[in-house]
Write an enzyme that holds these catalytic residues in place. Structure first.
Site, PDB file in Angstrom:
ATOM      1  N   ARG A  25     -44.942  29.230 -23.048  1.00  0.00           N
ATOM      2  CA  ARG A  25     -45.975  29.421 -24.069  1.00  0.00           C
ATOM      3  C   ARG A  25     -46.083  30.205 -25.261  1.00  0.00           C
ATOM      4  O   ARG A  25     -45.252  29.442 -26.250  1.00  0.00           O
ATOM      5  CB  ARG A  25     -45.962  32.129 -23.947  1.00  0.00           C
ATOM      6  CG  ARG A  25     -45.654  31.095 -21.932  1.00  0.00           C
ATOM      7  CD  ARG A  25     -45.712  33.491 -21.814  1.00  0.00           C
ATOM      8  NE  ARG A  25     -45.090  33.491 -20.290  1.00  0.00           N
ATOM      9  CZ  ARG A  25     -43.976  33.660 -20.200  1.00  0.00           C
ATOM     10  NH1 ARG A  25     -42.621  33.450 -20.340  1.00  0.00           N
ATOM     11  NH2 ARG A  25     -44.448  33.951 -18.330  1.00  0.00           N
TER      12      ARG A  25
ATOM     13  N   LYS B 261     -41.730  36.919 -22.867  1.00  0.00           N
ATOM     14  CA  LYS B 261     -42.197  38.216 -22.523  1.00  0.00           C
ATOM     15  C   LYS B 261     -40.627  39.443 -21.979  1.00  0.00           C
ATOM     16  O   LYS B 261     -39.690  38.831 -21.349  1.00  0.00           O
ATOM     17  CB  LYS B 261     -42.649  38.622 -21.075  1.00  0.00           C
ATOM     18  CG  LYS B 261     -44.139  37.537 -22.256  1.00  0.00           C
ATOM     19  CD  LYS B 261     -44.805  37.744 -20.007  1.00  0.00           C
ATOM     20  CE  LYS B 261     -46.218  37.510 -20.936  1.00  0.00           C
ATOM     21  NZ  LYS B 261     -46.774  37.177 -19.582  1.00  0.00           N
TER      22      LYS B 261
ATOM     23  N   HIS C  29     -52.029  26.539 -23.220  1.00  0.00           N
ATOM     24  CA  HIS C  29     -51.523  27.483 -21.778  1.00  0.00           C
ATOM     25  C   HIS C  29     -51.839  26.098 -20.840  1.00  0.00           C
ATOM     26  O   HIS C  29     -50.888  25.940 -20.034  1.00  0.00           O
ATOM     27  CB  HIS C  29     -52.204  29.016 -21.675  1.00  0.00           C
ATOM     28  CG  HIS C  29     -51.657  29.579 -21.059  1.00  0.00           C
ATOM     29  ND1 HIS C  29     -50.404  30.529 -21.044  1.00  0.00           N
ATOM     30  CD2 HIS C  29     -51.908  30.105 -19.657  1.00  0.00           C
ATOM     31  CE1 HIS C  29     -49.677  31.175 -20.318  1.00  0.00           C
ATOM     32  NE2 HIS C  29     -51.290  30.857 -19.155  1.00  0.00           N
TER      33      HIS C  29
ATOM     34  N   ARG D  32     -49.375  24.498 -20.487  1.00  0.00           N
ATOM     35  CA  ARG D  32     -48.033  24.893 -19.758  1.00  0.00           C
ATOM     36  C   ARG D  32     -48.490  24.498 -17.920  1.00  0.00           C
ATOM     37  O   ARG D  32     -47.489  24.536 -16.859  1.00  0.00           O
ATOM     38  CB  ARG D  32     -47.895  25.971 -19.625  1.00  0.00           C
ATOM     39  CG  ARG D  32     -47.034  27.484 -19.026  1.00  0.00           C
ATOM     40  CD  ARG D  32     -47.768  28.437 -19.744  1.00  0.00           C
ATOM     41  NE  ARG D  32     -46.736  29.539 -19.163  1.00  0.00           N
ATOM     42  CZ  ARG D  32     -45.952  30.395 -18.719  1.00  0.00           C
ATOM     43  NH1 ARG D  32     -44.503  29.389 -19.611  1.00  0.00           N
ATOM     44  NH2 ARG D  32     -45.381  31.465 -18.090  1.00  0.00           N
TER      45      ARG D  32
ATOM     46  N   HIS E 299     -41.426  33.425 -15.174  1.00  0.00           N
ATOM     47  CA  HIS E 299     -41.999  34.722 -14.473  1.00  0.00           C
ATOM     48  C   HIS E 299     -40.922  35.316 -14.016  1.00  0.00           C
ATOM     49  O   HIS E 299     -40.012  34.912 -13.588  1.00  0.00           O
ATOM     50  CB  HIS E 299     -42.991  33.371 -12.912  1.00  0.00           C
ATOM     51  CG  HIS E 299     -44.119  32.824 -13.827  1.00  0.00           C
ATOM     52  ND1 HIS E 299     -44.219  31.689 -12.930  1.00  0.00           N
ATOM     53  CD2 HIS E 299     -44.872  33.027 -15.125  1.00  0.00           C
ATOM     54  CE1 HIS E 299     -45.645  31.285 -13.713  1.00  0.00           C
ATOM     55  NE2 HIS E 299     -45.875  32.006 -14.820  1.00  0.00           N
TER      56      HIS E 299
ATOM     57  N   TYR F 260     -49.602  27.995  -8.711  1.00  0.00           N
ATOM     58  CA  TYR F 260     -49.462  26.355  -8.921  1.00  0.00           C
ATOM     59  C   TYR F 260     -49.878  24.730  -7.184  1.00  0.00           C
ATOM     60  O   TYR F 260     -49.723  24.299  -7.725  1.00  0.00           O
ATOM     61  CB  TYR F 260     -48.250  25.919 -10.215  1.00  0.00           C
ATOM     62  CG  TYR F 260     -48.433  26.727 -11.651  1.00  0.00           C
ATOM     63  CD1 TYR F 260     -49.148  26.272 -12.053  1.00  0.00           C
ATOM     64  CD2 TYR F 260     -47.647  27.519 -11.561  1.00  0.00           C
ATOM     65  CE1 TYR F 260     -49.350  27.028 -13.577  1.00  0.00           C
ATOM     66  CE2 TYR F 260     -47.755  28.093 -12.550  1.00  0.00           C
ATOM     67  CZ  TYR F 260     -48.629  28.298 -13.800  1.00  0.00           C
ATOM     68  OH  TYR F 260     -48.926  28.546 -15.123  1.00  0.00           O
TER      69      TYR F 260
END
Length: 293
Positions: free
Chosen positions: A145, A169, A239, A242, A265, A274
């Protein structure tokens, strides 16, 4: 009240500065609306009716459903905090429902076109040129990211192991392998950086021309500068690289769980979006090749 909440998510929840700023903007916007329309002196006085009125006003202004939902989520977190601190006795967001959002597939570049684009790219033989190349190669080569790219330190790169350590994150760390090509590019950039600026293993990997930490608009500007040469890519953003990284891996038969771990994730649900792109490719091959298609 807002300040206490912002300190809580900054220091206890350890949210990124970008996320904290988004919460602050959303809460300040609602506070201003509630004060003007309902003459309240504190957000603890807000009711479900006031929040619904604000949501409707946002929709009338043409605010996207996705943005409205983010603002609702900000209020939910804020009032959950107040409830936990016993500053309020009832959560006014309890019956506020999020808007329906049309599910959009992530934009990505055509594999063949993008490969040709990368091979033909020419960068200036300077520290700035090497930095621009690394930014593109890292975003596409690892799928990290924007915030993760900005947070990379020199010490996070292990040349002997061909890996980078990424802080994602919720402060979750993950190790991502890098290709031989990217490994060499990273070594060259660090050597150049040490030549231009002082040697510091704890310094940021990506810096501006003055040696300071890179910032989001700098990355956006560099990415757009080069991605304007890729017609199949609708959004010219970090992004998008990504998304391209994930789609190309899955198109080549990569395991979904492995891609999930590489992207950082927390669940497969976020990664499965995806697979649609890969399925569309499979359907196209089936339609062209199967005798009964």
């Amino acid at each position: 009240m807002i300040d206490s909440f912002l300190r809580y998510i900054s220091f206890e929840k350890r949210y990124s500065q970008h996320t904290v700023k988004s919460y602050q903007n959303d809460l300040n916007q609602f506070e201003q609306y509630a004060q003007q329309q309902f003459n309240i002196s504190s957000l603890s006085e807000a009711t479900q009716l006031m929040i619904r009125s604000w949501v409707l006003s946002l929709m009338d202004e043409g605010t996207s459903a996705r943005t409205v939902n983010r603002k609702i989520a900000s209020l939910r977190s804020f009032y959950k905090f107040l409830l936990k601190r016993e500053s309020i006795t009832k959560d006014p967001t309890q019956k506020i429902k999020s808007l329906k959002v049309k599910k959009e597939l992530p934009g990505f570049a055509n594999e063949e076109e993008f490969s040709t684009f990368l091979d033909r790219l020419v960068f200036e033989d300077s520290f700035e040129g090497k930095t621009e190349q690394i930014i593109l190669e890292l975003l596409y080569g690892t799928g990290i990211r924007l915030s993760e790219l900005l947070g990379l330190k020199v010490s996070d790169f292990k040349s002997s192991e061909s890996t980078i350590k990424v802080l994602g994150k919720r402060n979750k760390e993950r190790i991502i392998p890098v290709s031989k090509r990217l490994n060499e590019l990273l070594k060259n950039l660090i050597a150049e950086k040490n030549h231009v600026f002082s040697h510091d293993q704890n310094s940021y990997l990506i810096v501006n021309k003055n040696g300071g930490q890179a910032y989001p608009m700098m990355i956006y500007r560099i990415v757009r500068k080069y991605l304007n040469q890729v017609p199949s890519l609708d959004k010219k953003s970090p992004h998008a690289l990504r998304h391209t990284f994930a789609t190309h891996l899955l198109d080549k038969g990569a395991d979904l769980n492995a891609v999930k771990d590489l992207l950082g994730h927390s669940s497969l649900a976020a990664t499965q979006v995806y697979t649609h792109n890969s399925l569309e490719k499979l359907k196209s091959v089936f339609d062209q090749a199967h005798p009964k298609a």
